[in-house]
Scaffold this motif. Structure first.
Motif, mmCIF file in Angstrom:
data_model
loop_
_atom_site.group_PDB
_atom_site.id
_atom_site.type_symbol
_atom_site.label_atom_id
_atom_site.label_comp_id
_atom_site.label_asym_id
_atom_site.label_seq_id
_atom_site.Cartn_x
_atom_site.Cartn_y
_atom_site.Cartn_z
ATOM 1 N N ALA A 166 0.828 -1.206 0.000
ATOM 2 C CA ALA A 166 0.000 0.000 0.000
ATOM 3 C C ALA A 166 0.863 1.257 0.000
ATOM 4 O O ALA A 166 0.548 2.240 -0.692
ATOM 5 C CB ALA A 166 -0.924 -0.018 1.213
ATOM 6 N N SER A 226 -5.095 -1.648 -8.351
ATOM 7 C CA SER A 226 -4.873 -0.294 -7.840
ATOM 8 C C SER A 226 -5.136 0.750 -8.916
ATOM 9 O O SER A 226 -5.455 1.900 -8.596
ATOM 10 C CB SER A 226 -3.435 -0.158 -7.325
ATOM 11 O OG SER A 226 -3.182 -1.100 -6.307
ATOM 12 N N ALA A 248 -5.830 3.810 -0.682
ATOM 13 C CA ALA A 248 -4.608 3.215 -0.151
ATOM 14 C C ALA A 248 -4.295 3.740 1.246
ATOM 15 O O ALA A 248 -3.846 3.003 2.126
ATOM 16 C CB ALA A 248 -3.431 3.505 -1.091
#
Length: 770
Positions: A246, A332, A448
């Motif tokens: 992350a 992502s 995130a």
């Protein structure tokens, strides 16, 4: 079995020595060995499907972190030098404090009256050396420095001390201490890591995802402190590892935002300037409709551009070739290709496997092989990802070109509009595209960030560290081992002694090496006088030779007119050949038989003074024709016993014994004596004895207990089987009948103790065990 029992009886005293000694040593071990304790703690490795991981799924869609944790891998991680090193760094284990006891040193922890702080600029730290501390008063103390000429020095608390480059400060903790002399030692970091890593034991609790972490120690407080801190280190590192992807995602998004924000700021400035210059501009219906269509297409283009940036990141990642570096998940950036997601998930699994293997020793060939296989698998996955990325980039570029063409067609319809309106539409389109990219990346960055803040570790402490049990010393086990050793050592000694023994010790040894008959056994002569003429004729020794005399008469059968010749020989000197020849001749003489003792070993003349013969003239002189038979034979103190000494040492004894004159001498002696006993040279050294054995009616081969080698007896057996010697019997000499496998022995028990003058005064403990 009888042989074993006889040996145990023979060496019984060894058990009375070793067993009590072993038990005493066991008592001392139990009494003075510092106790070793087992301390343990337990940690729960969470199921990754637990809802506590839900915030992560916001970012990774539940795919990236859906791999189950392998308990074996986690056990290796907990025992790895790197993680143990992190725990040691967070604890004050650099200095150990000891109290000197009666036998050894005992480490103390948290009870020390002093605390040592080492200056990082020290250049010569005496790792492992014990330095003695002695308090003088509240402000000063003495240190006994090992290996120094001025070994005792006085210092003050709280002041920097510099001893040959070793800089440190001694602070008083104010704790009372009166246990004994205090010492401290500086520990090397690498040695501490090795010590604690090797003492750790990681075991899974059956049918659970709980690991038990245990260690052995002599200092329970220190072990408990280490275990609690080690679990916290593991949890912290697990959380850092979990957030690593992350964090990398946030860093990558920040770089992209920095580039897009510049474009957005520039376009925003241009649009604002245009509006100021064209304050009265209004959009036509056709322009508004076209602009709406372009904005929808631009949103599709923004997603494609984000994907293109991610593909560029993957190409750079693959080019770097570092398979251990964490990789950003495709989800992502909205990339949903199933093949790419599967390949990256497999790569992450290999990365976790490599991280686990690298904590183990690379000296292990199995570990090296596993690492090489994992690296090869990672390279194959990278090659697959690279091929997939090339295909996805081509598809992405086609999609972008198609969108650009659609935008161009729509922009073509605006050519009929005024120039100012067209410029406004272009600026608005560029602004919306940059703003769409910026908003999308900001959304992903927020996700995130939420994931990082909400992530919980995959492990938690179940039970704090505590002492489980005392490992050693275990009194019962120690005494049992001592008893076993006390019994085993004598048995091992007896077995080894018998295994290495190459000498004749019993009648069984004789029987196993030859089938020659046993003529008799002569016990050990405890009297300083070797000849029976100087001893009581009713002694046990005399009785043994009487038995030999009877057996010899039985062996040669009925007596004829001529005298009988007995040859007494041996393998080497020292087996009692001359001793037996003299005493056997004496036994025959006292029975009224005319007996002659011939000293036939001309190389080593015998002393016959115990029989009253002091002349050195004898056999060699007669065979050399220097004297007559009458001059060579001498009378003794015993009636019917004559001796023919060996005479002067000749240069050629073998030739003299083989001469015709020797045959003539034997013929004459047979007419004058009933028994002629020849004391010959050892047959194992000189061949003279073998020549004389052919003249004998009976040959007596001497075997001395614990002296004659077994192979000597085997050699005489071979000569007997080959026919070189005949009528041969074994006389077992110097026998200790307690070492035999039965009673007190034939020819010995009859006489021993029967005659009062033969009984010696024994010590009380010998009489007790007899």
């Amino acid at each position: 079995m009888q042989f074993i029992l006889q040996k145990l009886k023979q060496y019984w005293y060894l058990f009375f020595l070793t067993v009590p000694l072993a038990l005493v040593i066991a008592f001392l071990v139990n009494r003075y060995t510092p106790p070793v304790y087992a301390a343990s703690t337990t940690v729960l490795i969470k199921d990754p499907t637990d809802l506590s991981n839900a915030p992560v799924n916001l970012l990774y869609g539940g795919e990236l972190l859906g791999n189950e944790k392998n308990l074996n891998n986690e056990a290796v991680m907990l025992k790895s030098n790197d993680m143990v090193g992190e725990t040691i760094r967070s604890l004050d284990f650099g200095i150990s404090y000891f109290v000197e006891g009666d036998i050894n040193f005992t480490e103390i922890f948290e009870e020390s009256p002093i605390h040592i702080l080492i200056d990082s600029s020290s250049t010569n730290i005496p790792f492992g050396a014990l330095i003695q501390y002695e308090m003088n008063d509240e402000t000063t103390f003495n240190l006994h420095l090992p290996g120094s000429a001025d070994s005792v020095k006085t210092f003050m608390f709280g002041r920097l001390i510099n001893i040959g480059g070793f800089k440190f400060v001694v602070n008083s903790t104010g704790k009372q201490f009166s246990a004994g002399d205090l010492f401290f030692r500086v520990n090397k970091f690498e040695d501490l890591v090795k010590q604690y890593s090797s003492s750790l034991s990681i075991n899974p609790v059956q049918e659970t995802s709980i690991l038990e972490i245990s260690t052995t120690t002599t200092n329970t407080r220190k072990a408990i402190t280490f275990l609690d801190q080690h679990v916290q280190t593991y949890i912290s590192q697990s959380l850092l590892e979990k957030n690593k992807t992350a964090v990398n995602t946030i860093n990558f998004i920040d770089k992209q935002l920095a580039q897009i924000s510049d474009s957005l700021y520039r376009v925003e400035g241009q649009l604002e300037s245009f509006k100021k210059e064209n304050t009265g501009l209004t959009m036509s219906e056709e322009g508004s409709q076209t602009t709406g269509q372009i904005q929808e297409i631009e949103q599709e283009k923004a997603a494609l551009l984000v994907s293109a940036k991610y593909f560029t990141y993957l190409k750079d990642y693959i080019a770097a070739g570092n398979v251990t570096e964490s990789i950003i998940a495709p989800s992502s950036f909205g990339v949903t290709d199933p093949v790419l997601n599967q390949l990256i998930n497999q790569l992450i699994e290999v990365q976790l496997q490599l991280a686990s293997l690298k904590t183990e020793s690379t000296q292990n060939p199995i570990v090296r092989t596993q690492i090489q296989a994992a690296q090869a698998q990672a390279r194959e996955l990278l090659a697959g990802i690279a091929e997939n990325v090339r295909n996805l980039q081509q598809v992405n570029q086609i999609s972008v070109r198609d969108i650009n063409a659609r935008i161009s067609r729509l922009m073509g319809t605006l050519q009929q509009l005024p120039a100012a309106e067209r410029q406004f539409i272009n600026l608005t389109r560029m602004y919306n595209l940059s703003e769409g990219l910026y908003v999308f990346l900001m959304q992903k960055r927020a996700e995130a960030g939420i994931s990082t803040a909400a992530t919980t570790p995959d492990a938690r402490l179940v039970n704090t560290a505590a002492v489980k049990a005392v490992i050693s010393p275990n009194p019962n086990q120690t005494y049992l081992i001592a008893l076993f050793i006390g019994l085993f050592l004598p048995i091992g000694f007896i077995f080894l002694k018998e295994l290495l023994n190459n000498k004749i010790n019993s009648t069984e040894d004789i029987a196993s090496h030859t089938n020659l008959p046993l003529l008799g056994m002569v016990g050990h002569n405890k009297n300083e006088k070797a000849s029976l003429i100087d001893q009581n004729p009713k002694s046990a020794l005399a009785e043994a030779f009487r038995t030999v005399r009877s057996n010899l008469r039985f062996m040669i059968g009925a007596k004829s007119g001529e005298g009988k010749i007995f040859v007494i020989t041996s393998s080497i000197s020292g087996e009692g050949k001359t001793f037996s020849a003299k005493n056997l001749a004496y036994i025959f003489a006292i029975s009224g038989e005319r007996t002659l003792l011939v000293n036939a070993d001309m190389r080593k003349p015998n002393n016959n003074s115990d029989f009253g013969v002091h002349s050195a003239v004898g056999l060699s002189n007669y065979l050399a024709e220097h004297i007559s038979i009458d001059e060579a034979i001498h009378h003794t103190l015993q009636d019917n016993l004559h001796i023919l000494p060996s005479g002067d040492i000749p240069p050629n004894p073998s030739e003299l014994l083989l001469s015709k004159r020797m045959d003539e001498l034997v013929a004459v002696l047979k007419t004058q004596y009933d028994y002629i006993i020849l004391d010959t040279p050892p047959v194992g050294i000189i061949s003279d004895g073998l020549e004389l054995m052919h003249l004998a009616d009976a040959n007596i081969f001497m075997v001395r207990q614990g002296y004659t080698l077994k192979n000597f007896v085997s050699n005489i057996q071979q000569q007997y089987q080959s026919g070189k010697i005949k009528n041969t019997a074994i006389l077992f000499n110097d026998v200790d009948f307690t070492k035999l496998n039965y009673g007190y022995g034939y020819g010995y028990g009859y006489g021993y103790g029967y005659y009062a003058e033969d009984v010696e005064r024994e010590s009380w403990w010998k009489r007790l065990v007899r």
